[in-house]
Design a protein around this motif. Structure first.
Motif, PDB file in Angstrom:
ATOM      1  N   TYR A  58      21.451 -12.329   1.066  1.00  0.00           N
ATOM      2  CA  TYR A  58      22.659 -13.106   0.791  1.00  0.00           C
ATOM      3  C   TYR A  58      23.554 -12.254  -0.106  1.00  0.00           C
ATOM      4  O   TYR A  58      23.075 -11.339  -0.756  1.00  0.00           O
ATOM      5  N   PHE A  59      24.841 -12.620  -0.181  1.00  0.00           N
ATOM      6  CA  PHE A  59      25.688 -12.022  -1.205  1.00  0.00           C
ATOM      7  C   PHE A  59      26.730 -13.033  -1.643  1.00  0.00           C
ATOM      8  O   PHE A  59      26.984 -14.019  -0.953  1.00  0.00           O
ATOM      9  N   ALA A  60      27.314 -12.797  -2.811  1.00  0.00           N
ATOM     10  CA  ALA A  60      28.345 -13.690  -3.343  1.00  0.00           C
ATOM     11  C   ALA A  60      29.200 -12.923  -4.333  1.00  0.00           C
ATOM     12  O   ALA A  60      28.706 -12.039  -5.037  1.00  0.00           O
ATOM     13  N   ALA A  61      30.478 -13.261  -4.378  1.00  0.00           N
ATOM     14  CA  ALA A  61      31.391 -12.616  -5.313  1.00  0.00           C
ATOM     15  C   ALA A  61      31.602 -13.507  -6.529  1.00  0.00           C
ATOM     16  O   ALA A  61      31.672 -14.733  -6.423  1.00  0.00           O
ATOM     17  N   PHE A  62      31.686 -12.854  -7.670  1.00  0.00           N
ATOM     18  CA  PHE A  62      31.946 -13.522  -8.936  1.00  0.00           C
ATOM     19  C   PHE A  62      33.066 -12.766  -9.654  1.00  0.00           C
ATOM     20  O   PHE A  62      33.538 -11.744  -9.150  1.00  0.00           O
ATOM     21  N   THR A  63      33.474 -13.226 -10.804  1.00  0.00           N
ATOM     22  CA  THR A  63      34.588 -12.615 -11.516  1.00  0.00           C
ATOM     23  C   THR A  63      34.367 -11.135 -11.797  1.00  0.00           C
ATOM     24  O   THR A  63      35.254 -10.318 -11.580  1.00  0.00           O
ATOM     25  N   HIS A  64      33.183 -10.769 -12.264  1.00  0.00           N
ATOM     26  CA  HIS A  64      32.942  -9.393 -12.688  1.00  0.00           C
ATOM     27  C   HIS A  64      31.923  -8.633 -11.851  1.00  0.00           C
ATOM     28  O   HIS A  64      31.655  -7.465 -12.130  1.00  0.00           O
ATOM     29  N   HIS A  65      31.334  -9.290 -10.876  1.00  0.00           N
ATOM     30  CA  HIS A  65      30.326  -8.603 -10.073  1.00  0.00           C
ATOM     31  C   HIS A  65      30.182  -9.238  -8.689  1.00  0.00           C
ATOM     32  O   HIS A  65      30.675 -10.332  -8.454  1.00  0.00           O
ATOM     33  N   ILE A  66      29.486  -8.500  -7.826  1.00  0.00           N
ATOM     34  CA  ILE A  66      29.068  -9.042  -6.531  1.00  0.00           C
ATOM     35  C   ILE A  66      27.554  -9.169  -6.614  1.00  0.00           C
ATOM     36  O   ILE A  66      26.855  -8.198  -6.903  1.00  0.00           O
ATOM     37  N   GLY A  67      27.071 -10.370  -6.404  1.00  0.00           N
ATOM     38  CA  GLY A  67      25.638 -10.612  -6.417  1.00  0.00           C
ATOM     39  C   GLY A  67      25.067 -10.307  -5.044  1.00  0.00           C
ATOM     40  O   GLY A  67      25.642 -10.696  -4.020  1.00  0.00           O
ATOM     41  N   PHE A  68      23.969  -9.588  -5.029  1.00  0.00           N
ATOM     42  CA  PHE A  68      23.273  -9.255  -3.787  1.00  0.00           C
ATOM     43  C   PHE A  68      21.866  -9.800  -3.930  1.00  0.00           C
ATOM     44  O   PHE A  68      21.187  -9.517  -4.921  1.00  0.00           O
ATOM     45  N   TYR A  69      21.437 -10.617  -2.969  1.00  0.00           N
ATOM     46  CA  TYR A  69      20.190 -11.368  -3.071  1.00  0.00           C
ATOM     47  C   TYR A  69      19.251 -10.998  -1.915  1.00  0.00           C
ATOM     48  O   TYR A  69      19.277 -11.652  -0.873  1.00  0.00           O
ATOM     49  N   PRO A  70      18.416  -9.977  -2.103  1.00  0.00           N
ATOM     50  CA  PRO A  70      17.508  -9.570  -1.026  1.00  0.00           C
ATOM     51  C   PRO A  70      16.113 -10.173  -1.156  1.00  0.00           C
ATOM     52  O   PRO A  70      15.159  -9.631  -0.616  1.00  0.00           O
ATOM     53  N   THR A  71      15.984 -11.263  -1.845  1.00  0.00           N
ATOM     54  CA  THR A  71      14.723 -11.938  -2.174  1.00  0.00           C
ATOM     55  C   THR A  71      13.920 -11.103  -3.170  1.00  0.00           C
ATOM     56  O   THR A  71      14.237  -9.941  -3.421  1.00  0.00           O
ATOM     57  N   SER A  72      12.900 -11.672  -3.710  1.00  0.00           N
ATOM     58  CA  SER A  72      12.127 -10.990  -4.754  1.00  0.00           C
ATOM     59  C   SER A  72      11.443  -9.728  -4.241  1.00  0.00           C
ATOM     60  O   SER A  72      11.334  -8.734  -4.964  1.00  0.00           O
ATOM     61  N   SER A  73      11.014  -9.724  -2.977  1.00  0.00           N
ATOM     62  CA  SER A  73      10.351  -8.530  -2.446  1.00  0.00           C
ATOM     63  C   SER A  73      11.328  -7.363  -2.319  1.00  0.00           C
ATOM     64  O   SER A  73      10.965  -6.212  -2.581  1.00  0.00           O
ATOM     65  N   GLY A  74      12.563  -7.640  -1.953  1.00  0.00           N
ATOM     66  CA  GLY A  74      13.582  -6.602  -1.849  1.00  0.00           C
ATOM     67  C   GLY A  74      13.935  -6.004  -3.200  1.00  0.00           C
ATOM     68  O   GLY A  74      14.220  -4.815  -3.304  1.00  0.00           O
TER      69      GLY A  74
END
Length: 127
Positions: A58-74
């Protein structure tokens, strides 16, 4: 962007941001698609999500960063490479004012694809 806004597609999600952020999100999207061409694009938890025999990233944009969510194993598999970024058990934050580490994204997504395919084969999952 209004966090309460509902999105039906990744295009809608990206369009909700200023042009400079849209460009970064499109870059990230292209990197994910190149690494996982068979993954299905979705909106999940009101974020862009990729699915291939299970949740991929998953990914999401925020004010100061882009969150990248590859699960805990990633995250665990690439702990060394993400050392310079803020991270948690299942996420890494890429500063919005710096270039995206697209090679790292590629490696993580390819790792997650292989992991999902291996897990699906083990379970005999047919999707």
């Amino acid at each position: 962007m209004d966090r309460r806004q509902q999105f039906a597609t990744i295009d809608e999600y990206i369009a909700a941001f200023p042009p400079d952020v849209q460009a970064k999100l499109q870059e990230l999207r292209a990197a994910i698609r190149a690494a996982a061409p068979d993954a299905e694009e979705r909106i999940s938890y009101q974020m862009p999500a990729y699915y291939l025999k299970g949740n991929l990233v998953y990914f999401a944009a925020f004010t100061h960063h882009i969150g990248f969510y590859p699960t805990s194993s990633g995250i665990a598999a690439f702990q060394k490479e993400i050392e310079g970024y803020a991270s948690s058990k299942g996420a890494v934050q890429f500063p919005i004012n710096k270039p995206l580490p697209l090679e790292l994204v590629d490696k993580i997504v390819r790792y997650r694809v292989a992991e999902n395919l291996k897990n699906a084969a083990k379970k005999g999952k047919k999707e």
